[in-house]
Scaffold this active site. Structure first.
Site, PDB file in Angstrom:
ATOM      1  N   ASN A  38      49.613  36.450  32.252  1.00 49.09           N
ATOM      2  CA  ASN A  38      48.776  36.753  31.092  1.00 49.09           C
ATOM      3  C   ASN A  38      48.928  35.650  30.036  1.00 49.09           C
ATOM      4  O   ASN A  38      49.948  34.968  30.000  1.00 49.09           O
ATOM      5  CB  ASN A  38      49.186  38.100  30.501  1.00 49.09           C
ATOM      6  CG  ASN A  38      48.687  39.249  31.336  1.00 49.09           C
ATOM      7  OD1 ASN A  38      47.563  39.244  31.815  1.00 49.09           O
ATOM      8  ND2 ASN A  38      49.523  40.252  31.536  1.00 49.09           N
ATOM      9  N   HIS A  97      42.061  44.082  31.314  1.00 49.33           N
ATOM     10  CA  HIS A  97      42.692  44.981  30.354  1.00 49.33           C
ATOM     11  C   HIS A  97      41.682  45.749  29.499  1.00 49.33           C
ATOM     12  O   HIS A  97      42.088  46.591  28.701  1.00 49.33           O
ATOM     13  CB  HIS A  97      43.688  44.253  29.439  1.00 49.33           C
ATOM     14  CG  HIS A  97      44.918  43.785  30.153  1.00 49.33           C
ATOM     15  ND1 HIS A  97      45.868  42.993  29.546  1.00 49.33           N
ATOM     16  CD2 HIS A  97      45.367  43.985  31.420  1.00 49.33           C
ATOM     17  CE1 HIS A  97      46.837  42.727  30.401  1.00 49.33           C
ATOM     18  NE2 HIS A  97      46.547  43.325  31.544  1.00 49.33           N
ATOM     19  N   CYS A 134      45.363  41.638  38.703  1.00 50.09           N
ATOM     20  CA  CYS A 134      46.059  42.576  37.811  1.00 50.09           C
ATOM     21  C   CYS A 134      45.927  43.964  38.416  1.00 50.09           C
ATOM     22  O   CYS A 134      44.858  44.338  38.900  1.00 50.09           O
ATOM     23  CB  CYS A 134      45.433  42.525  36.419  1.00 50.09           C
ATOM     24  SG  CYS A 134      46.087  43.749  35.255  1.00 50.09           S
ATOM     25  N   HIS A 135      47.012  44.736  38.379  1.00 47.91           N
ATOM     26  CA  HIS A 135      46.980  46.054  39.021  1.00 47.91           C
ATOM     27  C   HIS A 135      46.523  47.173  38.091  1.00 47.91           C
ATOM     28  O   HIS A 135      46.643  48.343  38.432  1.00 47.91           O
ATOM     29  CB  HIS A 135      48.348  46.392  39.609  1.00 47.91           C
ATOM     30  CG  HIS A 135      49.498  46.200  38.657  1.00 47.91           C
ATOM     31  ND1 HIS A 135      50.735  45.764  39.072  1.00 47.91           N
ATOM     32  CD2 HIS A 135      49.605  46.368  37.320  1.00 47.91           C
ATOM     33  CE1 HIS A 135      51.552  45.686  38.035  1.00 47.91           C
ATOM     34  NE2 HIS A 135      50.886  46.051  36.968  1.00 47.91           N
TER      35      HIS A 135
END
Length: 441
Positions: free
Chosen positions: A148, A200, A170-171
């Protein structure tokens, strides 16, 4: 010929252990070549021990190489997994302590906001070096980025190395869907979903079982639980109509509504400064695993891959078709977000590569928030590419949480202080501070 998988920043205990556990759990990948790279010798030795212990637990026989020489690591790579954290815990602490003195609340500080901006700026020089080395030593390799700020890093890589094959992984979408299914007591394996937006701050656009939306079940669950309503992303969902794909702590930072208001912080139980404690826990976990390795030659692994990078590698190597959420540069994929910046969309994996799927328009309220998110992303990347420190201040000025909390003069003062604090890690062109306008006129 067995594929060569490089992990850059392999001294990260959490990621290295999880990634290797997932990779080696695939029978077809049990004899891959794994190259571990880190600039910290002690952490690299720990990563090598983790690799050996994980391989024994998996019954796998990979070839494992460890090196502090990045060019040696990248030479001939097929897949490069990036998990670096430039500045480590000390830089994270500065990202929180300095803004807090100005009255600016942050929770995670790694995506946008001043924390995300300066994390991006200190990561870009290392990314540029990785990209240059890959272009020379493994130009056809896939760069699988976990570091990130995801949207900034993927956008930056596109600007400086547009020919590289980059996926940002990204999980958050996966774990959001697992959590939603648990809330409504429906097995995850029985649902289908469609999610898109930015990393996000993507949105669950469809979530169905047997062709029926599961959103009505979620509405019933929320209506029956007052405590559930005291979460940021539940509050956002009730007001916007689509569930966001990151935690409440993350989500609170990307909008102007919550963190500057003590009543909202209390109502929604927001954990200010959470990432500092997470970073401290990661350091403790590193020490714990080092101690554990002194007493055992195996480490247990969690069977069943949930991380995306191992799935990407397995699909591309075996032709197994999968759909994951991946971060790629927008090129007409989401039609009401700007092109040239990173978006998160469903992506098909197969033997031919990774194929991002066209989403079309997002719901207008979701796109509006995403555009506000992408303002700091674009300006931070432009600041680095153009070498313009005034754009760093502009990025902070348009950041939703920062702008809702501080005056423009305080934002400039804060950026000046963070620049001085991180100076040795920033691009040289951004270490100076631009002249501020005279506000006494």
């Amino acid at each position: 010929m067995k594929p060569s998988i490089v992990i850059i920043g392999a001294g990260s205990v959490e990621f290295t252990r999880e990634l290797l556990g997932d990779i080696l759990s695939f029978a077809e990948l049990g004899s891959v070549r794994v190259v571990l790279h880190d600039i910290d010798v002690a952490r690299l030795e720990t990563a090598q021990a983790i690799a050996a212990a994980t391989a024994r637990a998996a019954g796998a026989q990979p070839e494992v190489v460890a090196t502090t020489d990045r060019r040696r690591a990248l030479d001939g790579a097929d897949y490069v997994i990036n998990v670096i954290q430039v500045g480590m815990h000390e830089a994270t602490v500065r990202d929180f302590e300095i803004p807090a003195r100005y009255g600016l609340n942050q929770t995670i500080g790694d995506t946008i906001g001043v924390g995300g901006i300066f994390r991006g700026l200190r990561t870009f020089p290392v990314l540029a070096g990785i990209a240059r080395d890959m272009e020379q030593l493994c130009p056809d390799a896939w760069l699988l980025n976990y570091t990130n700020p995801m949207a900034m890093n993927v956008t930056y890589l596109h600007r400086v190395a547009p020919r590289l094959k980059v996926l940002g992984l990204c999980h958050s979408v996966y774990w959001t869907m697992v959590g939603l299914c648990e809330l409504v007591d429906v097995p995850y394996d029985e649902v289908s979903y469609w999610s898109a937006g930015v990393n996000h701050q993507a949105w669950v656009l469809r979530w169905e079982r047997d062709g029926r939306s599961l959103y009505p079940l979620l509405d019933q669950r929320i209506a029956a639980d007052p405590e559930l309503r005291r979460r940021v992303r539940v509050d956002m969902y009730r007001r916007l109509g689509y569930y966001p794909t990151e935690t409440s702590e993350h989500s609170s930072e990307y909008v102007p509504w919550y963190l500057h208001d003590p009543d909202e912080v209390a109502r929604l139980r927001i954990n200010i400064g959470e990432h500092v404690s997470i970073s401290e826990q990661n350091m403790a976990e590193y020490s714990r695993v080092r101690a554990q390795l002194a007493d055992t030659d195996t480490l247990p692994i969690d069977n069943g891959s949930t991380e995306y990078a191992p799935q990407v590698i397995h699909s591309l190597e075996t032709g197994t078709t999968r759909v994951i959420s991946a971060n790629v540069v927008n090129d007409g994929l989401i039609t009401n977000l700007p092109d040239g910046v990173a978006v998160e969309v469903p992506t098909v994996l197969d033997a031919l590569g990774a194929h991002p799927m066209k989403v079309g328009d997002l719901p207008p309220q979701c796109a509006a928030l995403n555009r506000g998110f992408l303002g700091p992303v674009d300006l931070t990347v432009r600041a680095a590419v153009d070498g313009d420190p005034s754009l760093v201040r502009a990025a902070a000025m348009v950041d939703p949480n920062t702008a809702a909390t501080l005056s423009v003069e305080k934002i400039w003062e804060l950026c000046d202080e963070l620049t001085a604090a991180h100076a040795d890690l920033l691009p040289e062109t951004l270490r100076s501070t631009p002249n501020r306008p005279d506000i006494t006129d």
